[in-house]
Scaffold this motif. Structure first.
Motif, short mmCIF file in Angstrom:
data_model
loop_
_atom_site.label_atom_id
_atom_site.label_comp_id
_atom_site.label_asym_id
_atom_site.label_seq_id
_atom_site.Cartn_x
_atom_site.Cartn_y
_atom_site.Cartn_z
N ALA A 98 -1.30 -1.65 0.79
CA ALA A 98 -1.01 -0.23 0.65
C ALA A 98 -2.26 0.61 0.92
O ALA A 98 -2.20 1.64 1.62
CB ALA A 98 -0.44 0.07 -0.73
N ARG A 99 -3.39 0.18 0.36
CA ARG A 99 -4.62 0.96 0.58
C ARG A 99 -5.02 0.94 2.06
O ARG A 99 -5.44 1.97 2.62
CB ARG A 99 -5.74 0.39 -0.29
CG ARG A 99 -5.62 0.77 -1.76
CD ARG A 99 -6.87 0.41 -2.54
NE ARG A 99 -7.03 -1.04 -2.63
CZ ARG A 99 -6.53 -1.78 -3.63
NH1 ARG A 99 -5.81 -1.19 -4.58
NH2 ARG A 99 -6.70 -3.08 -3.66
N SER A 100 -4.89 -0.22 2.70
CA SER A 100 -5.23 -0.31 4.12
C SER A 100 -4.30 0.57 4.95
O SER A 100 -4.74 1.29 5.87
CB SER A 100 -5.14 -1.76 4.59
OG SER A 100 -6.04 -2.58 3.87
N PHE A 101 -3.00 0.52 4.63
CA PHE A 101 -2.04 1.33 5.37
C PHE A 101 -2.32 2.82 5.17
O PHE A 101 -2.29 3.60 6.13
CB PHE A 101 -0.63 0.99 4.90
CG PHE A 101 0.44 1.75 5.63
CD1 PHE A 101 1.00 1.24 6.79
CD2 PHE A 101 0.90 2.98 5.16
CE1 PHE A 101 2.00 1.94 7.47
CE2 PHE A 101 1.88 3.68 5.83
CZ PHE A 101 2.43 3.16 6.99
N ASN A 102 -2.58 3.22 3.95
CA ASN A 102 -2.86 4.63 3.68
C ASN A 102 -4.13 5.08 4.38
O ASN A 102 -4.21 6.22 4.88
CB ASN A 102 -2.96 4.87 2.18
CG ASN A 102 -1.61 4.69 1.48
OD1 ASN A 102 -0.56 4.75 2.11
ND2 ASN A 102 -1.64 4.44 0.18
N GLY A 103 -5.13 4.18 4.42
CA GLY A 103 -6.35 4.53 5.14
C GLY A 103 -6.08 4.72 6.62
O GLY A 103 -6.61 5.65 7.26
#
Length: 499
Positions: free
Chosen positions: A217-222
């Motif tokens: 999720a963090r990678s996608f949001n980044g």
């Protein structure tokens, strides 16, 4: 598991039954062999003692003693006896035949016994022969109930059922946990990516915990943040570019208008000037007009590049547009020696289009056909079907090679740079026409062959937003059979069509 356990229980009980039956039969035969009975009463008492011994040895109270048929009648031989009660008929004919024919062997058969209160229970009947002194040979049958084994199997089945239900519930709980903590976040990620792809740049995946899903999720949001930032930068640059072109156009129009007015004055008085000065006034007038056209085309192509084009669609008949375009260019065609013809067998159907843009496309296509038609006829065809309306412009002039067809819609490209332009083209006409077709979800395609001329086909959906599947007008045109050759090769077909 239930079938396997049932088979094991049956085989275990069968082995036990055969062993007990063999032991009981041996004990009874030993009793008969040691007896010296000679009359019927003694023999009857001997059989009673034998049955008691068999019941005690085999732990079964279901015993039947039947005289083997076919022996000589004897007054000493006692009658048949049985303690089977209601289960007397369970001894099958096949079992009796085997026992009667084989002395000294044991045979068994699965049967259904009648228990207490007329209930039925599974059982086994074991048969063998015994020899009674003076009386002859008898069939001995001992029945064993499998009710205890059946109860054990029922208990096991119930246990397996409860364990199976518990296992299903456990699997359901595990599946729910997997869906809750793994599949659901992946589904959310898929839905979020679809929204992001559709243009919703503000959507994000909720970040919870420190597991792999949270890292994803963090990678996608980044990635989404970076993508949104870059798109905003590109949008800002596009807006700046569009504003710059608009500002430049606005600023150029004022001095251009002044130059145009001054040039018109000089152009109107060119007859009073010396020949060199008059020619200069004519060149100035021509180039100012061309500059105005170029400025308008640059502004239009910049709008397409910026994605700011908006259609003003309305029901429009392409035949009427074609007639207007032909009338406006008829004088040019006459000066070039070309005959403009309109063929519309089934084209009188309306389509939801922007008439201004389609009129511009027709003007470009017909003007180019006249320019390169070498004084030969130019045929404008309009046709339609249930889903599409098509317009084709066919000339019989120079034509183009396949390499030239591949560049015909490029900006500022000319098939013959040395060729003189008579209609003041800017080199952007076909590029703008392609954009006008694409913005309508239409096709603009071309066929051409050197020496055979060219055919440009514009196909538009009758309803705004519909997807084209075919065109009512064939391409290559029907009269291009000679150019195709015997092998059926299309010399040059290309174009732009909306994907």
């Amino acid at each position: 598991m239930s079938v396997s356990i049932g088979n094991d229980l049956f085989q275990s009980r069968l082995s036990q039954v055969l062993l007990e039956s063999d032991r009981a039969t041996g004990a009874a035969q030993s009793l008969f062999d040691s007896s010296d009975a000679t009359d019927r009463v003694q023999v009857q008492n001997l059989l009673s003692s034998a049955r008691t011994s068999i019941s005690a040895t085999s732990s079964s109270r279901l015993v039947a003693v039947l005289r083997v048929p076919g022996q000589d009648s004897s007054t000493v031989a006692p009658l048949d006896s049985s303690t089977f009660g209601q289960s007397t008929g369970v001894i099958g004919t096949d079992l009796r035949t085997e026992v009667q024919a084989n002395n000294g062997d044991q045979f068994w058969q699965s049967v259904t016994l009648v228990g207490d209160e007329s209930t039925t229970v599974p059982g086994i009947v074991v048969g063998s022969q015994i020899t009674v002194p003076v009386a002859g040979r008898y069939e001995l049958y001992i029945a064993y109930s499998l009710q205890d084994a059946e109860a054990t199997l029922l208990f096991v089945q119930q246990t397996l059922g409860v364990a199976g239900v518990a296992l299903v519930l456990l699997i359901g709980a595990v599946s729910w946990i997997v869906v809750r903590f793994v599949v659901t976040p992946l589904r959310v990620a898929a839905e979020t990516s679809q929204k992001l792809a559709s243009g919703d740049l503000e959507v994000r995946i909720p970040e919870k915990g420190e597991d792999v899903i949270a890292t994803l999720a963090r990678s996608f949001n980044g990635m989404a943040d970076s993508l949104q930032s870059q798109i905003r930068e590109l949008a800002d640059l596009s807006e700046v570019q569009q504003r710059f072109v608009s500002d430049v156009s606005h600023e150029l129009r004022t001095p251009l208008t002044t130059i145009r007015l001054a040039g018109d004055v000089l152009y109107d008085q060119r007859a009073s000037f010396p020949p060199a000065t008059g020619r200069t006034a004519e060149l100035l007038h021509t180039q100012v007009e061309r500059f105005e056209l170029l400025l308008s085309d640059l502004l239009e192509i910049s709008r397409y590049d910026a994605g700011s084009v908006k259609l003003e669609s309305e029901p429009t008949n392409l035949v009427y547009l074609a007639e207007d375009a032909i009338d406006s260019l008829r004088s040019l065609a006459e000066s070039k020696g070309s005959d403009l013809q309109l063929v519309a067998p089934g084209g009188y159907l309306n389509a939801d289009v922007d008439p201004r843009r389609i009129r511009r496309v027709l003007h470009n296509l017909i003007g180019n056909a006249i320019e390169h038609g070498e004084g030969k006829p130019v045929v404008v065809s309009v046709d339609s079907d249930a889903k599409a309306v098509a317009l084709a412009v066919r000339d019989y002039g120079l034509g183009m090679s396949q390499a030239e067809v591949a560049h015909v819609f490029d900006r500022f490209w000319r098939a013959d740079p040395s060729r003189q332009r008579t209609i003041g083209g800017t080199g952007l006409g076909l590029a703008i026409s392609r954009e006008d077709a694409s913005v309508h979800n239409g096709w603009l395609q071309v066929w051409s062959s050197p020496g055979e001329g060219s055919c440009f086909r514009l196909t538009l959906p009758r309803l705004a937003g519909a997807v084209l599947e075919s065109s009512p007008i064939p391409l290559p045109p029907d009269d291009a059979a000679a150019a195709l050759g015997e092998a059926g090769h299309v010399p040059g077909v290309g174009g732009a069509q909306h994907a």
